[in-house]
Design an enzyme around this catalytic site. Structure first.
Site, short mmCIF file in Angstrom:
data_model
loop_
_atom_site.label_atom_id
_atom_site.label_comp_id
_atom_site.label_asym_id
_atom_site.label_seq_id
_atom_site.Cartn_x
_atom_site.Cartn_y
_atom_site.Cartn_z
N ARG A 21 0.83 -1.21 0.00
CA ARG A 21 0.00 0.00 0.00
C ARG A 21 0.86 1.26 0.00
O ARG A 21 0.41 2.32 -0.44
CB ARG A 21 -0.93 0.00 1.21
CG ARG A 21 -2.02 -1.07 1.16
CD ARG A 21 -3.09 -0.86 2.21
NE ARG A 21 -2.60 -1.05 3.57
CZ ARG A 21 -2.63 -2.20 4.22
NH1 ARG A 21 -3.08 -3.29 3.61
NH2 ARG A 21 -2.18 -2.28 5.45
N SER A 38 -1.26 -16.48 5.91
CA SER A 38 -2.19 -15.53 6.52
C SER A 38 -3.35 -16.26 7.20
O SER A 38 -4.52 -15.94 7.00
CB SER A 38 -2.72 -14.56 5.47
OG SER A 38 -3.44 -13.51 6.07
N CYS A 42 -5.35 -18.25 16.22
CA CYS A 42 -6.25 -18.20 17.37
C CYS A 42 -7.55 -18.95 17.13
O CYS A 42 -8.26 -19.28 18.08
CB CYS A 42 -6.54 -16.75 17.74
SG CYS A 42 -5.06 -15.78 18.11
N THR A 273 17.06 -5.63 13.29
CA THR A 273 17.92 -6.56 14.00
C THR A 273 19.35 -6.02 14.03
O THR A 273 19.61 -4.91 13.56
CB THR A 273 17.91 -7.95 13.33
OG1 THR A 273 18.62 -7.86 12.09
CG2 THR A 273 16.49 -8.43 13.08
N GLY A 282 6.95 -10.31 15.30
CA GLY A 282 6.11 -11.42 15.74
C GLY A 282 6.62 -12.17 16.95
O GLY A 282 7.38 -11.65 17.77
N ASP A 283 6.22 -13.43 17.05
CA ASP A 283 6.49 -14.24 18.24
C ASP A 283 7.97 -14.53 18.44
O ASP A 283 8.37 -14.96 19.53
CB ASP A 283 5.74 -15.57 18.15
CG ASP A 283 4.23 -15.40 18.20
OD1 ASP A 283 3.78 -14.26 18.45
OD2 ASP A 283 3.51 -16.39 17.99
N TYR A 426 -23.11 5.27 28.86
CA TYR A 426 -24.04 4.56 29.75
C TYR A 426 -25.45 4.55 29.18
O TYR A 426 -25.97 5.57 28.74
CB TYR A 426 -24.08 5.21 31.14
CG TYR A 426 -25.32 4.87 31.93
CD1 TYR A 426 -25.58 3.55 32.30
CD2 TYR A 426 -26.26 5.85 32.27
CE1 TYR A 426 -26.74 3.22 33.00
CE2 TYR A 426 -27.41 5.53 32.97
CZ TYR A 426 -27.66 4.22 33.33
OH TYR A 426 -28.79 3.88 34.01
#
Length: 563
Positions: A21, A38, A42, A273, A282-283, A426
């Site tokens: 993009r 992709s 989860c 890095t 990421g993880d 509320y």
């Protein structure tokens, strides 16, 4: 400019789409060693349980879709097995044909994720022992359950994947045993909040065994037997191993990149890095915890996606940085929802932070509007300065909304007492005029101003029973008779002013009620009549849930509304 991305799930796919993009001319190539790109990690347990019915729903995009919409080349079943930062090349293996080739890059993004931990236990290579990390793993388990029709399963590990898969297998009708080596499920929660989940899984028929140390496996008569130290062997038709994940950083290590805690890849706030033109997300990466400022490894999809966006911005020449992670998370556990953000109380203590917490039991919306559901909320704050540190909520409805408000407040650096000032929406079907988050702020303010002092469930065993302090339960007689703490005498709050003569002003008073509201009112009455008073944080429902679950009982209802 040619950008090569290793790993096409959350972080890698987000980086690729964002970069396109921003730069229509860049050549972007993704290498993904699984057969899918992709995909929604989860959602994997819910496909096993049949909640997600279509296999295709697990993948958010396909290689063809990436090319058609973004002109991004996605090579699935391609494993990058070596990185050469000096020559700006990677070595790639086509896992279907065995072909190997060298790919050049101008910029390299590492998004390898994390790998399930599989300890070297006897018998762990049985084909009846599964891990759950990829779509292929899910399809394997799904096929096994549908074709073999197992009647029982052992799930080892009480984190997100373990708990969610245990629930889904249970809902399919399997007899599930859930083994957890620590003393509680969901390590992101404090023990007291986790006990609410212990009760929930046991009430739904799961055999939850805490402090269970698995020592090995063996196959006997077509079943897999799990051996547990100090306990009887457990026979089952299948086993799911979900004891955690470790950063998938061996490529980075072999390439000489700097690694940090748990072997995670060290990056700066631009996701760079230690090697020029090599980024990681990421993880697999080490991040900064927003509350402590210390290094952390937080394996969640939200941070990975944000990091992917940051690295794309940086490569495109934009000034963008990753601010760190709070670890905000939410999980469904049968009828309950459990959520957390920031530090738990135990994590705050481990970090050397002098903290306190408030526990309250508000409703999901106005009590007079039908359908209000209870939740239990714990908010942790720094004693000096009242800085918000973290929050945990367990309930049936409204949990996700409140935890997101608290996460926003923590990231904004708000003081705990300022929660009272938040102008939150509320209407009776949605909340209360005094929102649960506002209520937490009122409580913290009262503590800070000395209007209120409190005691916690872990203090109860050390309360003197020798008459040097007074122990007071201000619930109704009926509530008291249905269960109370030994040594506490009952004076209902509405009778308290007329019975002050039964109490000694020279001795401190420790007060409890059902949810903390009436005991707070009692403390205000007593304090203004010359008594030193301490209010129990959370109420008797919370105390009973924690202590009964600690004894292994499954017959305790979650904390609820004041009756």
């Amino acid at each position: 400019m040619k950008v090569v991305i290793v790993g096409g799930v959350a972080g890698g796919a987000s980086a690729a789409a964002r970069l396109r993009r921003l730069d229509e001319q860049a050549q972007i190539v993704i290498f993904e060693r699984t057969g899918f790109v992709s995909y929604a990690n989860c959602g994997l347990p819910y496909y096993i349980g049949g909640v997600i019915e279509e296999e295709g729903a697990l993948t958010l995009q396909s290689p063809k879709g990436f090319w058609d919409r973004f002109r991004i080349a996605v090579k699935t079943s391609h494993e990058v097995f070596a990185i050469h930062p000096d020559s700006h090349t990677v070595e790639v293996r086509n896992m279907l044909t065995g072909e190997e080739f060298v790919e050049t890059y101008d910029k390299l993004i590492l998004s390898p994720g994390a790998k399930p931990i599989r300890p070297a236990l006897p018998g762990i290579d049985s084909d009846k022992i599964f891990s759950l990390r990829t779509v292929e793993d899910t399809l394997r388990i799904h096929s096994y359950v549908r074709e073999r029709r197992p009647s029982s399963a052992v799930v080892i590990g009480g984190g997100f994947i373990g708990v969610e898969t245990a629930e889904n297998l249970c809902e399919l009708g399997l007899q599930v045993t859930l083994l957890q080596r620590p003393v509680q499920l969901m390590n992101n929660l404090d023990y007291d909040m986790a006990t609410l989940l212990h009760t929930e899984v046991r009430e739904h028929g799961i055999d939850l065994r805490l402090k269970a140390d698995v020592t090995g496996f063996e196959e006997v008569d077509g079943r897999v037997v799990t051996h547990v130290a100090g306990d009887d062997p457990i026979g089952a038709d299948m086993v799911l191993l979900a004891i955690g994940v470790a950063p998938e950083s061996h490529l980075a290590q072999e390439a000489g990149l700097e690694l940090g805690i748990k072997g995670a890849i060290v990056v700066n706030d631009r996701m760079e890095t230690s090697a020029a033109d090599v980024y990681a997300v990421g993880d697999a990466v080490q991040v900064t915890h927003q509350v402590t400022g210390e290094d952390a490894v937080i394996s969640l999809a939200g941070p990975a996606n944000k990091q992917g966006r940051v690295v794309a911005d940086v490569i495109a020449g934009m000034d963008s940085c990753y601010l760190g992670s709070l670890g905000s998370s939410v999980i469904k556990v049968f009828d309950l929802t459990a959520a957390s953000t920031g530090l738990s109380e135990k994590a705050a203590h481990a970090a050397g932070i002098d903290c306190d917490s408030v526990v309250l039991s508000p409703g999901s919306h106005a009590g007079y509007y039908p359908g209000a559901m209870p939740m239990t909320m714990k908010v942790i704050f720094e004693k000096q300065g009242l800085r918000l540190l973290g929050a945990q909520i367990v309930g049936i409805d409204g949990v996700d909304k409140c935890i997101d408000v608290l996460a926003t407040a923590i990231q904004a650096g708000m003081r705990g007492d300022r929660l009272k000032d938040l102008d939150l929406a509320y209407a009776p079907p949605y909340s209360s005029a005094k929102d649960p988050v506002n209520m937490a702020g009122f409580m913290i303010e009262n503590l800070n101003r000395g209007i209120l002092a409190q005691w916690h469930w872990e203090d109860e065993p050390n309360l003197p029973r020798d008459g040097s302090v007074q122990l007071l339960d201000v619930r109704t007689e009926g509530e008291y008779e249905r269960g109370h703490i030994d040594g506490f005498v009952n004076i209902p709050v509405d009778d308290l002013r007329n019975r002050l003569g039964e109490l000694d002003r020279a001795k401190p008073v420790y007060v409890i009620c059902q949810s903390g509201i009436r005991s707070y009112i009692a403390c205000r009455i007593l304090a203004q009549h010359g008594f030193e008073c301490f209010n129990f944080s959370g109420g008797y429902r919370f105390f009973a849930a924690v202590t009964e679950a600690r004894r292994g009982s499954a017959n305790v209802m979650p904390c609820g509304l004041e009756k």
